[in-house]
Design a protein around this motif. Structure first.
Motif, PDB file in Angstrom:
ATOM      1  N   ALA A   1       0.824  -1.213   0.000  1.00 36.10           N
ATOM      2  CA  ALA A   1       0.000   0.000   0.000  1.00 36.10           C
ATOM      3  C   ALA A   1       0.858   1.263   0.000  1.00 36.10           C
ATOM      4  N   LEU A   2       2.053   1.160   0.590  1.00 38.72           N
ATOM      5  CA  LEU A   2       2.938   2.319   0.655  1.00 38.72           C
ATOM      6  C   LEU A   2       3.773   2.498  -0.598  1.00 38.72           C
ATOM      7  N   GLY A   3       3.766   1.504  -1.475  1.00 40.83           N
ATOM      8  CA  GLY A   3       4.469   1.653  -2.740  1.00 40.83           C
ATOM      9  C   GLY A   3       5.847   1.060  -2.799  1.00 40.83           C
ATOM     10  N   GLY A   4       6.208   0.199  -1.852  1.00 42.22           N
ATOM     11  CA  GLY A   4       7.516  -0.447  -1.920  1.00 42.22           C
ATOM     12  C   GLY A   4       8.101  -0.706  -0.561  1.00 42.22           C
ATOM     13  N   PRO A   5       9.019  -1.675  -0.454  1.00 51.96           N
ATOM     14  CA  PRO A   5       9.569  -2.061   0.849  1.00 51.96           C
ATOM     15  C   PRO A   5      10.347  -0.955   1.555  1.00 51.96           C
ATOM     16  N   ASP A   6      11.061  -0.112   0.810  1.00 53.76           N
ATOM     17  CA  ASP A   6      11.869   0.919   1.460  1.00 53.76           C
ATOM     18  C   ASP A   6      11.025   2.012   2.090  1.00 53.76           C
ATOM     19  N   ARG A   7       9.737   2.048   1.773  1.00 57.97           N
ATOM     20  CA  ARG A   7       8.855   3.051   2.362  1.00 57.97           C
ATOM     21  C   ARG A   7       8.394   2.663   3.777  1.00 57.97           C
ATOM     22  N   LEU A   8       8.543   1.395   4.134  1.00 53.46           N
ATOM     23  CA  LEU A   8       8.000   0.934   5.408  1.00 53.46           C
ATOM     24  C   LEU A   8       9.105   0.617   6.408  1.00 53.46           C
ATOM     25  N   ARG A   9       9.045   1.291   7.529  1.00 53.43           N
ATOM     26  CA  ARG A   9       9.861   0.937   8.694  1.00 53.43           C
ATOM     27  C   ARG A   9       8.914   0.329   9.719  1.00 53.43           C
ATOM     28  N   TRP A  10       9.282  -0.819  10.250  1.00 50.79           N
ATOM     29  CA  TRP A  10       8.390  -1.478  11.190  1.00 50.79           C
ATOM     30  C   TRP A  10       9.186  -2.187  12.274  1.00 50.79           C
ATOM     31  N   ILE A  11       8.510  -2.429  13.396  1.00 51.11           N
ATOM     32  CA  ILE A  11       9.132  -3.058  14.556  1.00 51.11           C
ATOM     33  C   ILE A  11       8.430  -4.387  14.821  1.00 51.11           C
ATOM     34  N   TYR A  12       9.200  -5.446  14.856  1.00 55.11           N
ATOM     35  CA  TYR A  12       8.692  -6.774  15.194  1.00 55.11           C
ATOM     36  C   TYR A  12       8.932  -7.007  16.682  1.00 55.11           C
ATOM     37  N   VAL A  13       7.884  -7.361  17.407  1.00 52.85           N
ATOM     38  CA  VAL A  13       7.983  -7.644  18.843  1.00 52.85           C
ATOM     39  C   VAL A  13       7.512  -9.063  19.092  1.00 52.85           C
ATOM     40  N   ASP A  14       8.367  -9.863  19.725  1.00 56.63           N
ATOM     41  CA  ASP A  14       8.013 -11.237  20.095  1.00 56.63           C
ATOM     42  C   ASP A  14       7.878 -11.296  21.611  1.00 56.63           C
ATOM     43  N   LEU A  15       6.638 -11.414  22.078  1.00 56.59           N
ATOM     44  CA  LEU A  15       6.385 -11.461  23.524  1.00 56.59           C
ATOM     45  C   LEU A  15       6.915 -12.740  24.149  1.00 56.59           C
ATOM     46  N   GLY A  16       6.998 -13.804  23.363  1.00 57.27           N
ATOM     47  CA  GLY A  16       7.497 -15.068  23.891  1.00 57.27           C
ATOM     48  C   GLY A  16       8.972 -15.010  24.212  1.00 57.27           C
ATOM     49  N   ARG A  17       9.760 -14.500  23.278  1.00 52.35           N
ATOM     50  CA  ARG A  17      11.204 -14.417  23.492  1.00 52.35           C
ATOM     51  C   ARG A  17      11.624 -13.111  24.131  1.00 52.35           C
ATOM     52  N   GLN A  18      10.709 -12.152  24.237  1.00 48.82           N
ATOM     53  CA  GLN A  18      11.015 -10.834  24.806  1.00 48.82           C
ATOM     54  C   GLN A  18      12.123 -10.132  24.015  1.00 48.82           C
ATOM     55  N   ILE A  19      11.933 -10.101  22.696  1.00 49.23           N
ATOM     56  CA  ILE A  19      12.850  -9.393  21.824  1.00 49.23           C
ATOM     57  C   ILE A  19      12.061  -8.466  20.904  1.00 49.23           C
ATOM     58  N   ALA A  20      12.754  -7.485  20.346  1.00 51.35           N
ATOM     59  CA  ALA A  20      12.198  -6.617  19.312  1.00 51.35           C
ATOM     60  C   ALA A  20      13.244  -6.446  18.231  1.00 51.35           C
ATOM     61  N   VAL A  21      12.789  -6.387  16.983  1.00 52.22           N
ATOM     62  CA  VAL A  21      13.685  -6.238  15.840  1.00 52.22           C
ATOM     63  C   VAL A  21      13.143  -5.127  14.949  1.00 52.22           C
ATOM     64  N   ALA A  22      14.001  -4.192  14.585  1.00 48.43           N
ATOM     65  CA  ALA A  22      13.626  -3.091  13.694  1.00 48.43           C
ATOM     66  C   ALA A  22      13.930  -3.488  12.258  1.00 48.43           C
ATOM     67  N   TYR A  23      12.958  -3.268  11.378  1.00 49.62           N
ATOM     68  CA  TYR A  23      13.075  -3.631   9.966  1.00 49.62           C
ATOM     69  C   TYR A  23      12.929  -2.398   9.081  1.00 49.62           C
ATOM     70  N   VAL A  24      13.644  -2.418   7.960  1.00 49.78           N
ATOM     71  CA  VAL A  24      13.331  -1.557   6.823  1.00 49.78           C
ATOM     72  C   VAL A  24      12.877  -2.484   5.710  1.00 49.78           C
ATOM     73  N   GLY A  25      11.599  -2.442   5.393  1.00 47.34           N
ATOM     74  CA  GLY A  25      11.055  -3.393   4.428  1.00 47.34           C
ATOM     75  C   GLY A  25      11.243  -4.818   4.917  1.00 47.34           C
ATOM     76  N   GLU A  26      11.939  -5.618   4.127  1.00 44.48           N
ATOM     77  CA  GLU A  26      12.173  -7.022   4.495  1.00 44.48           C
ATOM     78  C   GLU A  26      13.512  -7.223   5.193  1.00 44.48           C
ATOM     79  N   ARG A  27      14.252  -6.150   5.434  1.00 48.26           N
ATOM     80  CA  ARG A  27      15.595  -6.263   5.995  1.00 48.26           C
ATOM     81  C   ARG A  27      15.594  -5.996   7.501  1.00 48.26           C
ATOM     82  N   PRO A  28      15.920  -7.007   8.321  1.00 49.00           N
ATOM     83  CA  PRO A  28      16.108  -6.745   9.752  1.00 49.00           C
ATOM     84  C   PRO A  28      17.380  -5.925   9.952  1.00 49.00           C
ATOM     85  N   MET A  29      17.299  -4.913  10.830  1.00 44.28           N
ATOM     86  CA  MET A  29      18.418  -3.980  10.995  1.00 44.28           C
ATOM     87  C   MET A  29      19.011  -3.976  12.397  1.00 44.28           C
ATOM     88  N   PHE A  30      18.170  -4.169  13.417  1.00 42.61           N
ATOM     89  CA  PHE A  30      18.602  -3.896  14.787  1.00 42.61           C
ATOM     90  C   PHE A  30      17.762  -4.749  15.720  1.00 42.61           C
TER      91      PHE A  30
END
Length: 481
Positions: free
Chosen positions: A303-332
């Protein structure tokens, strides 16, 4: 839950190592962040038409001076700036009958975007101060209230007359801006000008030293070979039996390489210095990421027009971790502390607001009182729930919050600026348009596959009708009890 009270490195070598960011680097240079922000500004915040003006600078008059996207009221406000903030005027929008904002007095178009009502600012000849080279992950010195029923006073007269405006409870925190001595007794002064006896509080330290790890140079399969220590002090043993010789004991959280796993539930890990040993699996959080891009995230990306347009945060409550993504690329990646008694809601949530510091306390309909002042680097994604810095504990890696996702302070600063946009000095909050906002994807891998991801709550800020309903139910419950 978090009640909104007020807003006030080198490139990693190709060795498979995970890099820890230097503390100074974590506090990004505002000038560099602004370059990144301005690159996407035209897309984030469409420009507004304005006329030339002789006014070069204006100074904000109110503690929360609003920055609007339009004057007709079609779109929500864009940002807030603090009292005294000097803004660069780009032009002027004359008053018009169609303007429901600014009381028909017109507005200044300001840099880098938006409009401020003309009567909410004053023209000045003073330019904005030069940007600083770093930002402190903890903007205040914080103190912990030692005991229940600690009196807090609104000023010296209230101290002398012995009339506190409220009593604080044990465990509440204050953002301290100074010390005052009144009739021989020392008091701490908080950010709101309230006074509390110095002996009634204990200063907190600098918060967790953990700064997260960069994973952008690794492929997802390689990332799964790594884990984060859930505790600062973890014992490594020579064998996977729990009683063998102690090899070493860690002094801080770190990213570790998983070397082997044992059916007994132990892992052999390699520390950054090369030391290896066996630990209980519960002491580490494996950086296992979703095998495929979540369907809801993929739809948002399209909907945003491409992967580089979306920054998103993945949060896993089970493992208690968070991962920052740009599109399909995990960064941090980082360890977190999510909700315990009030579980953090699963689901996909557009970020609805981000603020530099904010007071958080219990809702009026909640019976357990708490208060933490000037929580840093909050990114609100659902109702009162946010990713934010937590300076009052270092228990990351396990559930313990009121519903928010707690982060180490340096990590919270990084996430806040990653979600963006980075704003000039004095800008205290940003409220993105829902269809252009970054998103937070929350799942719980400790649950059965079908229950890992569900939409627990509606998206957006707190619903006033729902808040009113809860308050009425609480009042009825208390009167009946």
């Amino acid at each position: 839950m978090c009640r909104i009270a007020s807003f006030a490195g080198e490139k990693p070598e190709a060795t498979g190592r995970l890099e820890r960011r230097d503390h100074r680097a974590c506090a990004m240079l505002p000038s560099l962040a602004l370059v990144t922000f301005l690159a996407g500004l035209r897309w984030l915040e469409p420009p507004v038409p304005f006329e030339p003006t002789d006014v070069r600078y204006v100074r904000a008059r109110y503690a929360e001076t609003f920055v609007h996207r339009d004057l007709e009221g079609r779109r929500p406000r864009a940002a807030t700036v603090a009292r005294g903030t000097i803004l660069v005027a780009r032009g002027f929008v004359p008053p018009s009958e169609g303007h429901v904002r600014c009381r028909g007095r017109g507005a200044y178009a300001i840099w880098p975007f938006g409009l401020v009502c003309a009567d909410h600012v004053r023209p000045t000849e003073t330019p904005p101060p030069a940007t600083t080279s770093s930002i402190d992950p903890l903007p205040y010195r914080y103190a912990l209230v030692r005991a229940d029923d600690t009196p807090a006073f609104e000023g010296e007269d209230a101290v002398r007359s012995g009339t506190p405006f409220r009593h604080l409870e044990k465990g509440m925190t204050l953002a301290v801006v100074g010390l005052r001595e009144i009739d021989g007794v020392r008091y701490v002064e908080d950010v709101h000008g309230h006074l509390v006896a110095r002996e009634a509080v204990a200063y907190l330290g600098g918060g967790s030293a953990f700064r997260g790890v960069f994973v952008g140079h690794l492929s997802p399969p390689k990332i799964a070979e790594w884990a984060l220590l859930r505790r600062k002090h973890v014992v490594l043993r020579a064998a996977p039996d729990g009683t063998s010789k102690i090899v070493t004991k860690t002094r801080d959280r770190a990213a570790v390489r998983i070397v082997a796993e044992d059916p007994s539930g132990r892992m052999r890990i390699r520390l950054p210095d090369g030391t290896e040993g066996w630990v209980d699996r519960g002491k580490v959080a494996r950086l296992s990421l979703p095998a495929a891009l979540p369907e809801q995230v993929a739809e948002r990306m399209a909907a945003l027009g491409g992967p580089d347009r979306l920054r998103w945060i993945y949060v896993d409550l089970g493992r208690q971790i968070a991962v920052a993504y740009v599109g399909e690329r995990p960064m941090f990646a980082t360890v977190v502390s999510s909700g315990a008694a009030n579980p953090t809601p699963r689901g996909l949530y557009p970020v609805w607001g981000s603020v530099a510091t904010i007071d958080m306390d219990n809702q009026s309909y909640e019976d357990d009182a708490y208060m933490v002042q000037q929580v840093p680097w909050s990114v609100f994604f659902q109702g009162h729930n946010a990713l934010h810095g937590a300076y009052w504990h270092d228990g990351f890696g396990r559930r313990r919050s009121h519903g928010c996702v707690n982060l180490p302070p340096s990590v919270a600063l990084w996430i806040h600026r990653f979600v963006g946009p980075a704003l000039p000095t004095g800008w205290t909050g940003y409220f993105p348009l829902p269809d252009r906002a970054p998103v937070v994807y929350v799942e719980d891998t400790s649950r059965p596959p079908r229950a890992r991801f569900v939409q627990d709550r509606p998206t957006g800020p707190p619903d006033p009708e729902e808040e009113r309903r809860k308050a009425e139910e609480a009042a009825a419950r208390r009167s009946a009890g």
